[in-house]
Design a protein around this motif. Structure first.
Motif, PDB file in Angstrom:
ATOM      1  N   SER A 234       8.126  -2.225  -1.221  1.00  0.00           N
ATOM      2  CA  SER A 234       7.030  -3.541  -1.412  1.00  0.00           C
ATOM      3  C   SER A 234       7.201  -4.545  -0.356  1.00  0.00           C
ATOM      4  N   HIS A 237       1.556  -8.317   1.497  1.00  0.00           N
ATOM      5  CA  HIS A 237       0.569  -8.543   2.634  1.00  0.00           C
ATOM      6  C   HIS A 237      -0.274  -9.277   2.774  1.00  0.00           C
ATOM      7  N   LEU A 240      -4.073  -8.278   1.362  1.00  0.00           N
ATOM      8  CA  LEU A 240      -4.235  -7.515   0.038  1.00  0.00           C
ATOM      9  C   LEU A 240      -3.099  -7.871  -0.985  1.00  0.00           C
ATOM     10  N   TYR A 242       0.444  -8.720  -2.975  1.00  0.00           N
ATOM     11  CA  TYR A 242       1.814  -8.289  -3.267  1.00  0.00           C
ATOM     12  C   TYR A 242       1.473  -6.532  -3.154  1.00  0.00           C
ATOM     13  N   THR A 243       1.992  -5.821  -2.454  1.00  0.00           N
ATOM     14  CA  THR A 243       1.941  -4.468  -2.213  1.00  0.00           C
ATOM     15  C   THR A 243       3.157  -3.561  -2.841  1.00  0.00           C
ATOM     16  N   TYR A 244       2.873  -2.489  -3.439  1.00  0.00           N
ATOM     17  CA  TYR A 244       4.064  -1.796  -3.859  1.00  0.00           C
ATOM     18  C   TYR A 244       3.396  -0.341  -3.585  1.00  0.00           C
ATOM     19  N   ILE A 245       4.221   0.335  -2.611  1.00  0.00           N
ATOM     20  CA  ILE A 245       3.875   1.884  -2.229  1.00  0.00           C
ATOM     21  C   ILE A 245       4.925   2.640  -2.827  1.00  0.00           C
ATOM     22  N   ALA A 257      -0.439   3.680  -3.632  1.00  0.00           N
ATOM     23  CA  ALA A 257      -0.218   2.267  -3.413  1.00  0.00           C
ATOM     24  C   ALA A 257      -0.818   1.250  -4.713  1.00  0.00           C
ATOM     25  N   PHE A 259      -1.573  -2.932  -5.964  1.00  0.00           N
ATOM     26  CA  PHE A 259      -1.788  -4.165  -5.298  1.00  0.00           C
ATOM     27  C   PHE A 259      -1.899  -5.181  -6.366  1.00  0.00           C
ATOM     28  N   SER A 278      -4.214   4.504   5.064  1.00  0.00           N
ATOM     29  CA  SER A 278      -3.215   3.441   5.529  1.00  0.00           C
ATOM     30  C   SER A 278      -3.305   2.788   6.876  1.00  0.00           C
ATOM     31  N   LEU A 283      -1.244  -0.855   6.114  1.00  0.00           N
ATOM     32  CA  LEU A 283      -0.095  -0.754   5.137  1.00  0.00           C
ATOM     33  C   LEU A 283       1.090  -0.809   5.627  1.00  0.00           C
ATOM     34  N   TYR A 289       2.226  -8.379   7.228  1.00  0.00           N
ATOM     35  CA  TYR A 289       3.071  -8.918   6.287  1.00  0.00           C
ATOM     36  C   TYR A 289       3.819 -10.312   6.491  1.00  0.00           C
TER      37      TYR A 289
END
Length: 290
Positions: A234, A237, A240, A242-245, A257, A259, A278, A283, A289
């Motif tokens: 996480s 970004h 984008l 807050y990003t959780y992959i 992913a 968002f 990606s 990403l 980030y």
């Protein structure tokens, strides 16, 4: 946030493939640094999962600890490390170490550090009840024996119950992550439904955020149903949010992913991510980030 915290969820023998891709990420402007950690696919693999926590240097300089779960023994271990001044953690040069083992009455499946002194622990017991607890951790003190040798004196944690659950779709917790967009909130995924909820720690309020099935008014991602996770990353970004992959085991499925585009603590969108996507979204580009 009063402390600088870097967390690494560890599973023995796992390859941290994203670690090198994100090594250049700058964390100076981010409230929560980018995080990469490993999880285990519950319940088939009973390997340890946990966090690495950096303690506020103003509290105890050069102190950090690793917290890991052990399902088979029903234990959670806090491994304390006091670095030699100026040494990095990976150099394994310690002034002193200490191991603190906490035995629980349930199988601990996930743990996350809200801060250096507060852990959220999830597990389930023999009655099939999913348990979520809050642990207050007292930092150890440095003591010197008669021979002049340093030791770490540890203290028992204080545990309090947050939530008890016994219902379909809310079985064992397989993923537990800080919710970057909400104060004192975590994101969690249940193994049986694969649905993702947010949990307010203080009010014990669960809110469904992403479902693996079609539900009115809820973001649906059918890909979650067959996700076999081994890694979660996480970060914040720039474009984008807050990003959780969610990485899948051995590359058999594409990563997923999630968002939080407006950074309000609610997941707004999600998709499966192939190499082209990606790259186009940046990403895995640390420069994207903050």
């Amino acid at each position: 946030m009063r402390y600088a915290m870097q967390r690494l969820r560890c599973r023995t023998g796992a390859v941290l493939s994203l670690l090198f891709a994100t090594a250049s990420i700058s964390t100076a402007q981010s409230q929560i640094p980018p995080i990469i950690h490993n999880v285990f696919p519950f319940p088939e693999m009973l390997e340890a999962a946990g966090d690495q926590v950096q303690v506020d240097p103003s509290a105890v300089p050069d102190l950090f600890y690793k917290v890991a779960t052990d399902l088979s023994e029903k234990q959670i271990t806090l491994s304390w490390h006091l670095r030699q001044p100026g040494q990095q953690a990976e150099n394994d040069v310690w002034r002193v170490t200490a191991k603190q083992i906490e035995t629980v009455s349930y199988w601990p499946t996930a743990v996350v550090a809200m801060s250096a002194t507060e852990l959220i622990v999830a597990g389930y017991d023999r009655r099939g009840i999913t348990r979520i607890e809050r642990w207050d951790v007292t930092l150890p003190s440095i003591v010197i024996d008669a021979g002049g040798k340093e030791h770490l004196r540890t203290f028992a944690v204080a545990r309090s119950e947050v939530l008890l659950l016994r219902e379909a779709g809310k079985g064992a917790v397989c993923v537990l992550e800080i919710n970057r967009g909400a104060t004192r909130s975590v994101l969690l995924q249940f193994w049986d439904s694969r649905d993702i909820y947010s949990l307010d720690i203080d009010t014990a309020t669960l809110a469904l955020q992403v479902s693996a099935t079609q539900q009115a008014g809820v973001l649906s991602l059918p890909q979650l149903a067959d996700a076999y996770l081994f890694q979660v990353w996480s970060g914040d970004h720039i474009s984008l949010g807050y990003t959780y992959i969610l990485m899948n085991m051995e590359g058999r499925k594409m990563p997923i992913a999630l968002f939080d585009g407006d950074r309000d603590g609610m997941i707004d969108s999600g998709l499966s991510v192939d190499a082209a996507v990606s790259i186009s979204l940046g990403l895995y580009d640390g420069r994207q980030y903050q």
